[in-house]
Write an enzyme that holds these catalytic residues in place. Sequence first.
Site, PDB file in Angstrom:
ATOM      1  N   ASP B  95      13.967  -2.085 -38.856  1.00  0.00           N
ATOM      2  CA  ASP B  95      13.246  -1.209 -39.762  1.00  0.00           C
ATOM      3  C   ASP B  95      13.577   0.243 -39.410  1.00  0.00           C
ATOM      4  O   ASP B  95      13.240   0.706 -38.321  1.00  0.00           O
ATOM      5  CB  ASP B  95      11.735  -1.491 -39.582  1.00  0.00           C
ATOM      6  N   ASP B  97      12.706   3.810 -40.475  1.00  0.00           N
ATOM      7  CA  ASP B  97      11.792   4.595 -41.293  1.00  0.00           C
ATOM      8  C   ASP B  97      12.217   6.060 -41.202  1.00  0.00           C
ATOM      9  O   ASP B  97      12.301   6.610 -40.103  1.00  0.00           O
ATOM     10  CB  ASP B  97      10.366   4.403 -40.748  1.00  0.00           C
ATOM     11  N   ASP B 272      12.092   0.651 -35.579  1.00  0.00           N
ATOM     12  CA  ASP B 272      10.775   0.315 -35.049  1.00  0.00           C
ATOM     13  C   ASP B 272      10.917  -1.031 -34.334  1.00  0.00           C
ATOM     14  O   ASP B 272      10.952  -2.091 -34.963  1.00  0.00           O
ATOM     15  CB  ASP B 272       9.776   0.230 -36.206  1.00  0.00           C
TER      16      ASP B 272
END
Lengths: 481, 321
Positions: B95, B97, B272
């Site tokens: 992930d 972000d 993450d």
Amino acid sequence: MVSISFLNPLSPEGKDIVRELGSFEGISQDIPQLRSTVTHNPSQEIADDSEIPSNFLELALKRIEWYVKKKNHREFNGRRYAYLSDDQITKYDVISFYLLCQAIGVKFGPNSRETRVMVESQGDLIRERLGKLHVDEARQLVEQSLHLYLDDDQVHWTFFEELLSSRKIRLTELILDQGELILDHQDFMERFGPKIKHRNPLSMYQLLIGDELKELIMIKLIMQETEDYIKQVHEKAKKMVEPNPILLELAEQVAEVLSRPMQSYGYGSMGGGGGPLKAGPLNHQAFPPCVKKALEGIKSGGRNDGIVLFITPFISYARLYPDVFRMNITKRVSDQDPNLEKTENEVLPLIYEAAQRCVPPLFDDQPQEKVNINAKLGFGMHSTLKMEHEGETTWYTPMSCEKIKLHLPPLCKPDDLCKKIGNPLSYYNRRIWEVNNLKTEGSKTQEEGDAEKHSKTEVSGVQKETDLTKSNTSDPNSGGL
Amino acid sequence: MYLKPTSPNERRQYYREEWDVKNIPDYIRESLIQREFGFDHMGRGPNDRYRVFKNMDYLRKFMRYRAPFAAYSSVAFYHKPRRRDGWIKAELVFDVDAKDIPIRSCGCSNVCEVCLNQAKDIVHGLVDTIKGDLGLSNIHVVYSGRGYHIRVLDDLVMGADSDVRSQIVKYLVGSDVPRSEYSNQGMKYNLEHFTIPFAYPQVFTNRMKQAILAVNLETEIDGVNKNILKAVIKHRDLLKDHQWGIFRKNIGPIRYHKLVKGIASLNLTLVDAKVSIDLKRILRLPTSLHSGVSMISTEIKNLETFDPFQDAVPKFVYERD
């Protein structure tokens, strides 16, 4: 020619040796040939007759003793154990290896300290033995041994899943290309040769892979297989009616060898620190940076992990059972705090305060986390701590630094001591030990009427520890350490 | 107009008029009954979990009538998804972000075009390594609304446990400084990461370059002070021509070591990691709406040409006053 079973007792040659022996009968009888091999080894130093192993069982214990002493004894003399690197002992050594694995598997199981020591000692022994062999011979043995595991020319890195999972090797240590592990020289040249500029590809191969990486992988594979074998023995033993008493006795003796360094020269994370650690009131000054930061409160997103998974186990173990990693014995909170007085009055309030300091305060929007905190202390999913619920869940041990870096990266702001430890609890113990040590040193020098000199010389460069000692004596809540 | 929260009416409009269940990627459709679904109806987190859909039509009806604030499906496949029990395997997920990129060149407070582009560059690098080094090929990139999800469905890795996944994360992001001392037959040699143009040292060099080119004087890196940052900014153009040796010399070897160490530890937050090591995570459902920023979570066919402001904006955004 050195047998492959000298490095890898689990190889087919090693298994043949065990098959030849047949049964446990006569396992504790003296083997004059073993004694003779030991005493005739030109590198061997013998100070006492008890240093010479006379049978399989004694040799098994010597293997463990060698490892424990090497790790813990500053004046360790390798020549007293020179016979362990003599390939003439191979057939006895293989039997003693199997005896150890079986004894440990039957009695302690795969997740025990005994298993860890057995597996690590096997790795160290292989390294030691390879170091004593001629380069060509060692190289040939490593190739042969690797070939047993990696029979295909092309090995995908996922083959090492188990080694990666147990962190015996790091993925970043492997040389990978298109998913395949590159060990072979020609393979290396074909894939990377054209990319290498201003350097000789052959010397780069020798540095990056050469003997070193091959040895590393071989050793770790054997260590993993040893661990798996102990696991198998343990599973089988659960179904057996009565384990062999010889194995049980050997297991007891192994445990005894392992407990010796704790009494005489300190063992484990204390790095030379003496004596067992007693649980005592918490000393906030000794907390590692991550704990101090977490106690100040955590921002949304990291609150649950920070309070429930990180702070709860840390604070409870630091207060009640700081020795957990050294002792390696699973306990319940009530074993350390029978009426839960310390837990209720010292541990929980600190956790709750940290929870309320979070942004937003953790229990405001997630009051159910109180139940989770109780669960991590081993009291099941209930809103209060009740003895009858204890054991429904397990008392979580403190997260390692590695886990904190992954789960809560903003908390990890390492200081110098952090570099030497792998778990925040070890940091705490180390600081507490330093304080205690300083105090003892201090009182000794005071007795000598030389306190001033002491503070100038012995304590130089450890300002933090001096502060700690001060804070400890001045803070009525911190109690005496 | 862009990146503003979605109103309940806009949500309903989106799910009734624009959203089509057929656009959900095959890798989710084909394993629908083995996945757990989760929903956030009020914008307070996915509290409605343990949902299971027997077929796509049930899912279609649910989405149309409930028009959730956010929709998620598990990366895990279960025998009993309704109880999150009987774990079979899980996608390997990364992930990225845009909001959490450790060294951001934009300095915006939420997400903007600049950091979304930066996130895209990072995804590029990660995907290259997943293919080139790890040899995996069943890779899907999804725009999540505020960043990107990389979803790997090769069977070789879907059974991996959290520890293996955490090792993969570290390899991909470059969070271990490669050793520089090597020995051969008793002789010691020094090989800096940038002199090794393959395997992990190369991954590390690429991540370092990406970070160094993005730093500014305000960037906080452990052990790296303003003076070092100034020198880095002054000399960093050398890296565009791969002049690492001269760059290191100009910065000074000790300061260079501090820089490398500091960035390596920051790299751990490039993705993450919690998402990657969690074997039971739920992840935003591609095609669903990210109501916080009014963007569609979109499966990306071509990362080079993908532009979230062209390809992931729901129609209602253009109808706003």
